[in-house]
Design a protein around this motif. Structure first.
Motif, PDB file in Angstrom:
ATOM      1  N   ASP A 198       0.846  -1.203   0.000  1.00  0.00           N
ATOM      2  CA  ASP A 198       0.000   0.000   0.000  1.00  0.00           C
ATOM      3  C   ASP A 198       0.883   1.255   0.000  1.00  0.00           C
ATOM      4  O   ASP A 198       0.643   2.204  -0.750  1.00  0.00           O
ATOM      5  N   LYS A 219       2.708   1.658  -3.306  1.00  0.00           N
ATOM      6  CA  LYS A 219       1.783   2.088  -4.364  1.00  0.00           C
ATOM      7  C   LYS A 219       1.672   3.622  -4.340  1.00  0.00           C
ATOM      8  O   LYS A 219       1.694   4.286  -5.375  1.00  0.00           O
ATOM      9  N   TYR A 260      -2.600  -4.055  -7.566  1.00  0.00           N
ATOM     10  CA  TYR A 260      -1.876  -2.788  -7.429  1.00  0.00           C
ATOM     11  C   TYR A 260      -1.568  -2.115  -8.764  1.00  0.00           C
ATOM     12  O   TYR A 260      -1.229  -0.938  -8.784  1.00  0.00           O
TER      13      TYR A 260
END
Ligand code: ADP
Ligand code: MG
Length: 234
Positions: A150, A153, A189
């Motif tokens: 996360d 990203k 992603y």
């Protein structure tokens, strides 16, 4: 004067393998015949000298960058490899925001040595206060866990806004039964995965021996994968 391909080794999180990737990608490129400069650009934890069993430098990357010194005063050859040079770091400097002039000066200095590649190991985080104008791309090192993916990203999104080409290197794959699957990562992603590097005992061994894993055993799983990444550049 050459125009080296400058790669920023990044991650929004620490401890994911940035320095491991920087050291071994540089070594693999050098063994493949390229002229490489490996720069320790992590002011929060400069440790390439520890990885390679070298003393901390009297004049390091930050000194050259901020005091606009000649690169000759800090660049040293890595004794094991004629075509790999090092610009080591130190954690003396707290604030790390060079001016445009300082960055251009550094680019000019590094350009004098005709490197094919300059690999810059950097600090974890979101900041780009280093060599932005001279980077050609960033390799974002990540491990296959949700929170780290996360974060990375977000880093990739930031780079995309700044138009810095970026790819992800997944590291330590196979270390946990609970890790994310590589295909799931690709789907969820939407990141470009440039390499999948396995968890490998050659890495702790190389750290203990203070030598690049790639010089210890090129046939180890990690080194085969890093060599494939290096070959993709050459
Ligand atoms: N592929 C790997 N297999 C096994 N251990 C690894 C691997 N990659 C990194 N490590 C371990 O993870 C730790 C952190 O690596 P490091 O390269 O220092 O990360 P960073 O520079 O992102 O902080 C090191 O102790 C290293 O031994
Ligand atoms: Mg590091």
């Amino acid at each position: 004067m050459s125009n080296p391909y400058v790669i920023r080794i990044s991650s929004k999180k620490g401890g994911v393998g940035k320095t491991t990737v920087a050291v071994n990608l540089s070594t693999a490129l050098a063994v493949l015949g390229k002229r490489v400069l490996l720069v320790d650009g992590d002011p929060t934890n400069a440790n390439i000298s520890d990885f390679l069993g070298l003393e901390d430098p009297k004049i390091g990357f930050a000194d050259i960058l901020f005091n606009e010194l000649d690169a000759e005063s800090g660049i040293v050859n890595y004794k094991e490899l004629g075509n790999m040079d090092l610009l080591l770091g130190s954690d003396r400097i707290g604030i790390y925001a060079p001016t445009k002039e300082q960055i251009i000066h550094f680019g000019y200095q590094a350009g004098k040595f005709n490197y094919d590649y300059i690999i810059v190991d950097t600090a974890p985080g979101f900041f780009l206060h280093d060599l932005v104008p001279i980077y050609k791309e960033s390799l974002i090192v990540s491990i296959p866990q949700g929170p780290t993916m996360d974060s990375n990203k977000k880093l990739s999104d930031l780079y995309n806004q700044d138009i810095l080409r970026n790819h992800v290197v997944l590291n330590r794959v196979g270390s946990s039964a609970y890790e994310l699957n590589v295909d799931t990562i690709k789907q969820d992603y939407g990141l470009d995965i440039a390499a999948v590097l396995p968890e490998d005992p050659i890495i702790p061994q190389s750290i203990a021996k203070r030598e690049p894993a790639y010089l210890l055993d090129r046939t180890s799983k990690f080194c085969v994968a890093i060599e494939n990444l290096a070959r993709a550049y050459t």
